[in-house]
Design a protein around this motif. Sequence first.
Motif, PDB file in Angstrom:
ATOM      1  N   MET A  24       4.018 -36.183  36.890  1.00  0.00           N
ATOM      2  CA  MET A  24       3.405 -34.877  36.649  1.00  0.00           C
ATOM      3  C   MET A  24       2.237 -34.678  37.622  1.00  0.00           C
ATOM      4  O   MET A  24       1.384 -35.552  37.779  1.00  0.00           O
ATOM      5  CB  MET A  24       2.888 -34.797  35.207  1.00  0.00           C
ATOM      6  N   VAL A  25       2.217 -33.527  38.283  1.00  0.00           N
ATOM      7  CA  VAL A  25       1.182 -33.220  39.252  1.00  0.00           C
ATOM      8  C   VAL A  25      -0.070 -32.714  38.536  1.00  0.00           C
ATOM      9  O   VAL A  25       0.008 -31.809  37.693  1.00  0.00           O
ATOM     10  CB  VAL A  25       1.669 -32.160  40.267  1.00  0.00           C
ATOM     11  N   PHE A  26      -1.211 -33.305  38.859  1.00  0.00           N
ATOM     12  CA  PHE A  26      -2.480 -32.892  38.261  1.00  0.00           C
ATOM     13  C   PHE A  26      -3.165 -31.885  39.171  1.00  0.00           C
ATOM     14  O   PHE A  26      -3.383 -32.136  40.358  1.00  0.00           O
ATOM     15  CB  PHE A  26      -3.373 -34.116  38.060  1.00  0.00           C
ATOM     16  N   LEU A  27      -3.519 -30.732  38.619  1.00  0.00           N
ATOM     17  CA  LEU A  27      -4.217 -29.694  39.368  1.00  0.00           C
ATOM     18  C   LEU A  27      -5.565 -29.418  38.693  1.00  0.00           C
ATOM     19  O   LEU A  27      -5.602 -28.964  37.542  1.00  0.00           O
ATOM     20  CB  LEU A  27      -3.382 -28.408  39.418  1.00  0.00           C
ATOM     21  N   PRO A  28      -6.671 -29.688  39.388  1.00  0.00           N
ATOM     22  CA  PRO A  28      -7.992 -29.468  38.785  1.00  0.00           C
ATOM     23  C   PRO A  28      -8.198 -28.054  38.288  1.00  0.00           C
ATOM     24  O   PRO A  28      -8.818 -27.832  37.242  1.00  0.00           O
ATOM     25  CB  PRO A  28      -8.967 -29.802  39.930  1.00  0.00           C
ATOM     26  N   GLN A  29      -7.670 -27.066  39.003  1.00  0.00           N
ATOM     27  CA  GLN A  29      -7.877 -25.672  38.607  1.00  0.00           C
ATOM     28  C   GLN A  29      -7.238 -25.344  37.259  1.00  0.00           C
ATOM     29  O   GLN A  29      -7.710 -24.445  36.549  1.00  0.00           O
ATOM     30  CB  GLN A  29      -7.405 -24.707  39.695  1.00  0.00           C
ATOM     31  N   ILE A  55      -9.753 -26.516  34.678  1.00  0.00           N
ATOM     32  CA  ILE A  55     -10.868 -25.570  34.645  1.00  0.00           C
ATOM     33  C   ILE A  55     -10.469 -24.300  33.892  1.00  0.00           C
ATOM     34  O   ILE A  55     -11.209 -23.816  33.021  1.00  0.00           O
ATOM     35  CB  ILE A  55     -11.312 -25.217  36.083  1.00  0.00           C
ATOM     36  N   ALA A  56      -9.295 -23.766  34.193  1.00  0.00           N
ATOM     37  CA  ALA A  56      -8.845 -22.527  33.551  1.00  0.00           C
ATOM     38  C   ALA A  56      -8.635 -22.714  32.053  1.00  0.00           C
ATOM     39  O   ALA A  56      -8.968 -21.836  31.248  1.00  0.00           O
ATOM     40  CB  ALA A  56      -7.547 -22.039  34.214  1.00  0.00           C
ATOM     41  N   LYS A  57      -8.112 -23.858  31.675  1.00  0.00           N
ATOM     42  CA  LYS A  57      -7.861 -24.130  30.255  1.00  0.00           C
ATOM     43  C   LYS A  57      -9.181 -24.160  29.476  1.00  0.00           C
ATOM     44  O   LYS A  57      -9.297 -23.569  28.397  1.00  0.00           O
ATOM     45  CB  LYS A  57      -7.110 -25.453  30.111  1.00  0.00           C
ATOM     46  N   ALA A  62     -17.462 -25.438  38.527  1.00  0.00           N
ATOM     47  CA  ALA A  62     -16.743 -24.511  37.650  1.00  0.00           C
ATOM     48  C   ALA A  62     -16.418 -25.170  36.314  1.00  0.00           C
ATOM     49  O   ALA A  62     -16.511 -24.537  35.253  1.00  0.00           O
ATOM     50  CB  ALA A  62     -15.461 -24.029  38.341  1.00  0.00           C
ATOM     51  N   PHE A  63     -16.065 -26.448  36.357  1.00  0.00           N
ATOM     52  CA  PHE A  63     -15.780 -27.190  35.118  1.00  0.00           C
ATOM     53  C   PHE A  63     -17.034 -27.277  34.247  1.00  0.00           C
ATOM     54  O   PHE A  63     -16.988 -27.026  33.042  1.00  0.00           O
ATOM     55  CB  PHE A  63     -15.285 -28.596  35.483  1.00  0.00           C
ATOM     56  N   TYR A  88     -20.183 -25.498  29.633  1.00  0.00           N
ATOM     57  CA  TYR A  88     -21.462 -24.942  29.189  1.00  0.00           C
ATOM     58  C   TYR A  88     -21.241 -23.755  28.245  1.00  0.00           C
ATOM     59  O   TYR A  88     -21.902 -23.649  27.203  1.00  0.00           O
ATOM     60  CB  TYR A  88     -22.280 -24.494  30.405  1.00  0.00           C
ATOM     61  N   PHE A  89     -20.307 -22.881  28.576  1.00  0.00           N
ATOM     62  CA  PHE A  89     -20.079 -21.688  27.751  1.00  0.00           C
ATOM     63  C   PHE A  89     -19.091 -21.926  26.612  1.00  0.00           C
ATOM     64  O   PHE A  89     -19.214 -21.325  25.549  1.00  0.00           O
ATOM     65  CB  PHE A  89     -19.598 -20.526  28.626  1.00  0.00           C
ATOM     66  N   ARG A  90     -18.101 -22.788  26.817  1.00  0.00           N
ATOM     67  CA  ARG A  90     -17.059 -22.993  25.797  1.00  0.00           C
ATOM     68  C   ARG A  90     -17.284 -24.241  24.950  1.00  0.00           C
ATOM     69  O   ARG A  90     -16.697 -24.391  23.891  1.00  0.00           O
ATOM     70  CB  ARG A  90     -15.688 -23.075  26.481  1.00  0.00           C
ATOM     71  N   ASP A  91     -18.122 -25.153  25.437  1.00  0.00           N
ATOM     72  CA  ASP A  91     -18.448 -26.413  24.769  1.00  0.00           C
ATOM     73  C   ASP A  91     -17.210 -27.284  24.590  1.00  0.00           C
ATOM     74  O   ASP A  91     -16.135 -26.980  25.104  1.00  0.00           O
ATOM     75  CB  ASP A  91     -19.162 -26.174  23.446  1.00  0.00           C
ATOM     76  N   MET A  92     -17.364 -28.382  23.864  1.00  0.00           N
ATOM     77  CA  MET A  92     -16.280 -29.339  23.672  1.00  0.00           C
ATOM     78  C   MET A  92     -16.216 -29.801  22.229  1.00  0.00           C
ATOM     79  O   MET A  92     -17.240 -29.855  21.540  1.00  0.00           O
ATOM     80  CB  MET A  92     -16.481 -30.575  24.572  1.00  0.00           C
TER      81      MET A  92
END
Length: 442
Positions: free
Chosen positions: A1-6, A9-11, A42-43, A48-52
């Motif tokens: 499976m190819v990992f894409l940082p973007q 970030i989008a998720k 961006a991550f 910061y806005f969506r938290d974890m």
Amino acid sequence: MVFLPQEVIAKKRDGLELDEAEIRHFINGLTAGSVKPEQASAFAMAVYFRDMTLDERIALTTAMRDSGTVLDWSDLGGPALDKHSTGGVGDNVSLMLAPILAACGAFVPMISGRGLGHTGGTLDKFDAIPGYQTAPDNTLFRKTVKEVGCAIIGQTNDLAPADKILYGIRDVTATVENISLITASILSKKLAAGLDALILDVKAGTGAFMQTATEAQSLAESLVNVANGAGVATAALITDMNEPLASAAGNALEVVNAVEFLTGAHQDERLRNVVLDLCAHALVLGKLESHVEEARQKASLALDGGKAAEIFGHMVSTLGGPADFIERFDDHLEEAPIIRDVHADGEGVVTGIDTKAVGMAVIVLGGGRRAPSDPVDYAVGFDRLQPIGARLGPKTPIARIHARDETTASEAARRLREAYQLGDAAPVTPLILGQIYPEAKS
């Protein structure tokens, strides 16, 4: 499976929960350089806005922990314990806590930091001791821990390198103040030290990064639950930082305060209570004692009987400092050329202290950094700081200033006077504002 940082970030940008594999791939890529700084920015902003969630925080912390070397102390024959403070003024607890725990049968491989903002750093205090190596090689570090029982050193480049990269990005992108990211940053370094148990001292008040007890509790709960989720027994005390913890603020002066504490020559009451309470909880977490009260008594005996002072002296000499440091610390620590009392503008009872302002006054003297690359003057600062509730007047000054020159002495004294509020009666504030243990699993 190819990992894409973007995609990661989008998720997170869209408020969705990341799984452990996604977080680990992202952090591994950050360390390897395949995740670029703009993507990490961006991550961090998305978090910061969506938290974890708690699971995400654990995954981020362990991924950052595993980005470099994780120490192994399984050959010690006893638990590896440590303590972390969120920072304050006159907070020299580590200097006494490590040898007390070692005197009680624990091993303390304490990896500490330098001053941050208005708060003092443990490493800066040890740098005031001639010859002491805060960056020994791994062989000397392990030898000191095994033979002495404790060693207090700085973070090496191979411990949690992902944190160093991500923190540098957060610092310039206004994403520092997020509990998920703060939690991962603090714990990734501590957990990389290979601990069996960790006690946290989360400060609240005018000299703390968390100003209110509510803010401190939120951070403490996150730290405790993530650390335990990562496999390290951890608890936290929330302690008051509405006044300097010790009666000294400044690197060499806090070392003097610590040595006098260990030898029994002088002990600030609030400082003694915080030190012994943290030791007691650490001993219970490390399974060296079953009950906090018995553990506190054991720590008290190790302190008052002189064993902790002996261990501190042994640690200093093993890491390159003077062999007679405990006995002759005054001969080894530099003294500032200007030493004099600072009096208040009026008379009355100390009703409040802007503790951050006291820390900033130390920086004005040169005892802290205005920029990360700044040198530190280890000799300057304040001692004989008066606590809340003390009555000040012509015969009782606020403190004694130690300065390099008249210009900084005058400015720091002005700031100190402004930091102290006088009135008729002082408020009574509890020293221990709360304690946090992990949430019970259903």
